[in-house]
Design a protein around this motif. Structure first.
Motif, PDB file in Angstrom:
ATOM      1  N   THR A   4      55.169  16.673  -4.672  1.00  0.00           N
ATOM      2  CA  THR A   4      55.690  17.178  -3.403  1.00  0.00           C
ATOM      3  C   THR A   4      57.183  17.457  -3.508  1.00  0.00           C
ATOM      4  O   THR A   4      57.666  18.527  -3.113  1.00  0.00           O
ATOM      5  CB  THR A   4      55.418  16.168  -2.269  1.00  0.00           C
ATOM      6  OG1 THR A   4      54.004  15.982  -2.146  1.00  0.00           O
ATOM      7  CG2 THR A   4      55.972  16.684  -0.944  1.00  0.00           C
ATOM      8  N   GLU A   5      57.924  16.502  -4.065  1.00  0.00           N
ATOM      9  CA  GLU A   5      59.371  16.693  -4.225  1.00  0.00           C
ATOM     10  C   GLU A   5      59.674  17.848  -5.170  1.00  0.00           C
ATOM     11  O   GLU A   5      60.593  18.637  -4.929  1.00  0.00           O
ATOM     12  CB  GLU A   5      60.009  15.409  -4.762  1.00  0.00           C
ATOM     13  CG  GLU A   5      60.040  14.268  -3.751  1.00  0.00           C
ATOM     14  CD  GLU A   5      60.678  13.016  -4.325  1.00  0.00           C
ATOM     15  OE1 GLU A   5      61.166  13.072  -5.484  1.00  0.00           O
ATOM     16  OE2 GLU A   5      60.698  11.991  -3.617  1.00  0.00           O
ATOM     17  N   HIS A   6      58.896  17.953  -6.243  1.00  0.00           N
ATOM     18  CA  HIS A   6      59.102  19.035  -7.213  1.00  0.00           C
ATOM     19  C   HIS A   6      58.877  20.400  -6.560  1.00  0.00           C
ATOM     20  O   HIS A   6      59.716  21.308  -6.696  1.00  0.00           O
ATOM     21  CB  HIS A   6      58.146  18.858  -8.391  1.00  0.00           C
ATOM     22  CG  HIS A   6      58.192  19.977  -9.381  1.00  0.00           C
ATOM     23  ND1 HIS A   6      59.228  20.143 -10.281  1.00  0.00           N
ATOM     24  CD2 HIS A   6      57.322  21.014  -9.597  1.00  0.00           C
ATOM     25  CE1 HIS A   6      58.993  21.233 -11.009  1.00  0.00           C
ATOM     26  NE2 HIS A   6      57.856  21.766 -10.617  1.00  0.00           N
ATOM     27  N   TYR A   7      57.760  20.551  -5.859  1.00  0.00           N
ATOM     28  CA  TYR A   7      57.470  21.826  -5.191  1.00  0.00           C
ATOM     29  C   TYR A   7      58.516  22.141  -4.126  1.00  0.00           C
ATOM     30  O   TYR A   7      58.937  23.295  -3.966  1.00  0.00           O
ATOM     31  CB  TYR A   7      56.086  21.777  -4.533  1.00  0.00           C
ATOM     32  CG  TYR A   7      54.910  21.835  -5.494  1.00  0.00           C
ATOM     33  CD1 TYR A   7      54.878  22.716  -6.567  1.00  0.00           C
ATOM     34  CD2 TYR A   7      53.794  21.011  -5.291  1.00  0.00           C
ATOM     35  CE1 TYR A   7      53.788  22.769  -7.418  1.00  0.00           C
ATOM     36  CE2 TYR A   7      52.696  21.060  -6.141  1.00  0.00           C
ATOM     37  CZ  TYR A   7      52.693  21.943  -7.203  1.00  0.00           C
ATOM     38  OH  TYR A   7      51.609  22.003  -8.041  1.00  0.00           O
ATOM     39  N   ASN A   8      58.941  21.124  -3.371  1.00  0.00           N
ATOM     40  CA  ASN A   8      59.935  21.333  -2.318  1.00  0.00           C
ATOM     41  C   ASN A   8      61.257  21.839  -2.888  1.00  0.00           C
ATOM     42  O   ASN A   8      61.869  22.766  -2.339  1.00  0.00           O
ATOM     43  CB  ASN A   8      60.172  20.037  -1.535  1.00  0.00           C
ATOM     44  CG  ASN A   8      59.030  19.682  -0.608  1.00  0.00           C
ATOM     45  OD1 ASN A   8      58.142  20.494  -0.358  1.00  0.00           O
ATOM     46  ND2 ASN A   8      59.032  18.462  -0.102  1.00  0.00           N
ATOM     47  N   GLU A   9      61.702  21.210  -3.967  1.00  0.00           N
ATOM     48  CA  GLU A   9      62.962  21.616  -4.583  1.00  0.00           C
ATOM     49  C   GLU A   9      62.855  23.027  -5.156  1.00  0.00           C
ATOM     50  O   GLU A   9      63.778  23.840  -5.031  1.00  0.00           O
ATOM     51  CB  GLU A   9      63.352  20.620  -5.680  1.00  0.00           C
ATOM     52  CG  GLU A   9      64.675  20.910  -6.356  1.00  0.00           C
ATOM     53  CD  GLU A   9      65.856  20.911  -5.396  1.00  0.00           C
ATOM     54  OE1 GLU A   9      66.829  21.661  -5.663  1.00  0.00           O
ATOM     55  OE2 GLU A   9      65.812  20.176  -4.377  1.00  0.00           O
ATOM     56  N   LEU A  10      61.721  23.305  -5.774  1.00  0.00           N
ATOM     57  CA  LEU A  10      61.488  24.637  -6.336  1.00  0.00           C
ATOM     58  C   LEU A  10      61.517  25.697  -5.238  1.00  0.00           C
ATOM     59  O   LEU A  10      62.130  26.767  -5.393  1.00  0.00           O
ATOM     60  CB  LEU A  10      60.133  24.649  -7.062  1.00  0.00           C
ATOM     61  CG  LEU A  10      59.806  25.826  -7.977  1.00  0.00           C
ATOM     62  CD1 LEU A  10      60.851  25.975  -9.070  1.00  0.00           C
ATOM     63  CD2 LEU A  10      58.418  25.639  -8.591  1.00  0.00           C
ATOM     64  N   TYR A  11      60.875  25.384  -4.120  1.00  0.00           N
ATOM     65  CA  TYR A  11      60.832  26.347  -3.018  1.00  0.00           C
ATOM     66  C   TYR A  11      62.213  26.542  -2.398  1.00  0.00           C
ATOM     67  O   TYR A  11      62.617  27.665  -2.087  1.00  0.00           O
ATOM     68  CB  TYR A  11      59.841  25.903  -1.940  1.00  0.00           C
ATOM     69  CG  TYR A  11      59.647  26.958  -0.862  1.00  0.00           C
ATOM     70  CD1 TYR A  11      58.889  28.090  -1.117  1.00  0.00           C
ATOM     71  CD2 TYR A  11      60.251  26.830   0.389  1.00  0.00           C
ATOM     72  CE1 TYR A  11      58.728  29.082  -0.151  1.00  0.00           C
ATOM     73  CE2 TYR A  11      60.095  27.806   1.360  1.00  0.00           C
ATOM     74  CZ  TYR A  11      59.330  28.930   1.078  1.00  0.00           C
ATOM     75  OH  TYR A  11      59.183  29.912   2.031  1.00  0.00           O
ATOM     76  N   LYS A  12      62.926  25.457  -2.212  1.00  0.00           N
ATOM     77  CA  LYS A  12      64.247  25.533  -1.595  1.00  0.00           C
ATOM     78  C   LYS A  12      65.182  26.432  -2.402  1.00  0.00           C
ATOM     79  O   LYS A  12      65.792  27.366  -1.866  1.00  0.00           O
ATOM     80  CB  LYS A  12      64.854  24.135  -1.466  1.00  0.00           C
ATOM     81  CG  LYS A  12      66.227  24.100  -0.805  1.00  0.00           C
ATOM     82  CD  LYS A  12      66.725  22.668  -0.675  1.00  0.00           C
ATOM     83  CE  LYS A  12      68.077  22.616   0.038  1.00  0.00           C
ATOM     84  NZ  LYS A  12      69.147  23.266  -0.743  1.00  0.00           N
ATOM     85  N   THR A  13      65.287  26.167  -3.691  1.00  0.00           N
ATOM     86  CA  THR A  13      66.202  26.946  -4.522  1.00  0.00           C
ATOM     87  C   THR A  13      65.724  28.385  -4.710  1.00  0.00           C
ATOM     88  O   THR A  13      66.521  29.324  -4.639  1.00  0.00           O
ATOM     89  CB  THR A  13      66.385  26.281  -5.895  1.00  0.00           C
ATOM     90  OG1 THR A  13      65.106  26.107  -6.522  1.00  0.00           O
ATOM     91  CG2 THR A  13      67.040  24.921  -5.756  1.00  0.00           C
ATOM     92  N   SER A  14      64.422  28.570  -4.913  1.00  0.00           N
ATOM     93  CA  SER A  14      63.893  29.914  -5.171  1.00  0.00           C
ATOM     94  C   SER A  14      63.898  30.780  -3.922  1.00  0.00           C
ATOM     95  O   SER A  14      64.207  31.983  -3.993  1.00  0.00           O
ATOM     96  CB  SER A  14      62.477  29.826  -5.746  1.00  0.00           C
ATOM     97  OG  SER A  14      62.471  29.144  -6.976  1.00  0.00           O
ATOM     98  N   SER A  15      63.549  30.218  -2.769  1.00  0.00           N
ATOM     99  CA  SER A  15      63.544  31.005  -1.532  1.00  0.00           C
ATOM    100  C   SER A  15      64.957  31.463  -1.176  1.00  0.00           C
ATOM    101  O   SER A  15      65.156  32.585  -0.699  1.00  0.00           O
ATOM    102  CB  SER A  15      62.930  30.216  -0.374  1.00  0.00           C
ATOM    103  OG  SER A  15      63.670  29.039  -0.105  1.00  0.00           O
ATOM    104  N   GLU A  16      65.945  30.611  -1.442  1.00  0.00           N
ATOM    105  CA  GLU A  16      67.336  31.012  -1.209  1.00  0.00           C
ATOM    106  C   GLU A  16      67.739  32.132  -2.166  1.00  0.00           C
ATOM    107  O   GLU A  16      68.399  33.097  -1.766  1.00  0.00           O
ATOM    108  CB  GLU A  16      68.267  29.808  -1.392  1.00  0.00           C
ATOM    109  CG  GLU A  16      68.143  28.770  -0.280  1.00  0.00           C
ATOM    110  CD  GLU A  16      68.942  27.506  -0.552  1.00  0.00           C
ATOM    111  OE1 GLU A  16      69.577  27.423  -1.639  1.00  0.00           O
ATOM    112  OE2 GLU A  16      68.946  26.601   0.303  1.00  0.00           O
TER     113      GLU A  16
END
Length: 227
Positions: A4-16
């Protein structure tokens, strides 16, 4: 790894990154002379899951019709990239039966694999469905495969690009300039926690494949049914 933390961090940085227009375009998708091939052990979601994914993909297609979308036949979850795709590898370099026998040995204690596909994450060049194994069976199998291949004389490049630990499924890649990056992320946000469903894995496939797992370029070398 906490998925969950891995996907969240990936989404946060990539979506930005995507929203700012700094995404990456994969220029190889349209390259008809792309000769990168490898060997992969993979899982294919069931039809119900793929139908649920289509509702998300349809909205993406309406917003960004010129991008590359995985057809149902190509949607997969990678268990292990055994030989990473490269221009140097061809199927005649190996004996598939040797790989089948070793995988059978690695899977001897595998009884049941269940995966929940829930939510969306991203990379700077793609959108993915998040996958969550319900227990440690998939991780244990991966570790057994690593050990057994390491102790064999078979050609392999396991973990050479990165150490696989997720269970995501890529469904869209950027092959053209995005019309509206902010709109794309808005759609992704809408499905950020969407439950695409849970399925029991019926079988694993060993395939000879190109970089994008296109069905037209894929040869199934072996299938391993679960009890």
């Amino acid at each position: 790894m906490n998925l969950t933390e891995h996907y969240n961090e990936l989404y946060k940085t990539s979506s930005e990154t995507i929203s700012k227009g700094k995404y990456s375009i994969d220029s190889e998708i349209k390259n008809e002379s792309d000769s990168r091939f490898g060997i992969t052990l993979l899982i294919r979601p069931n039809e119900e899951i793929k139908t649920n994914i289509q509702s998300f993909m349809q909205e993406l297609k309406e917003a960004e019709p010129e991008q590359y979308f995985y057809p149902d036949s190509d949607i997969h979850i990678t268990v292990m990239s055994i030989i990473s795709c490269s221009e140097q590898f061809t199927l005649n370099q190996i004996s598939p039966n040797d790989y089948i026998q070793l995988i059978c040995k690695s899977m001897v204690d595998v009884d049941k694999i269940t995966i929940q596909l829930k939510g969306v994450t991203a990379s700077p060049s793609a959108l993915m469905i998040q996958g969550f194994p319900t227990d440690e069976t998939l991780n244990n199998l991966r570790n057994k495969l690593r050990e057994d291949f390491k102790n064999s004389d078979l050609q392999q490049s396991i973990d050479s690009r990165y150490t696989i630990s997720t269970a995501h499924s890529t469904i869209m890649r950027f092959q053209e300039k995005l019309h509206n990056p902010a709109k794309l992320i808005q759609i992704a946000d809408k499905f950020r926690d969407y439950d695409f469903g849970e399925f029991n894995v019926k079988s694993l496939e060993l395939v000879y494949n190109d970089w994008y797992q296109r069905k037209s370029n894929t040869k199934v070398l072996g299938e391993f049914c679960l009890r």
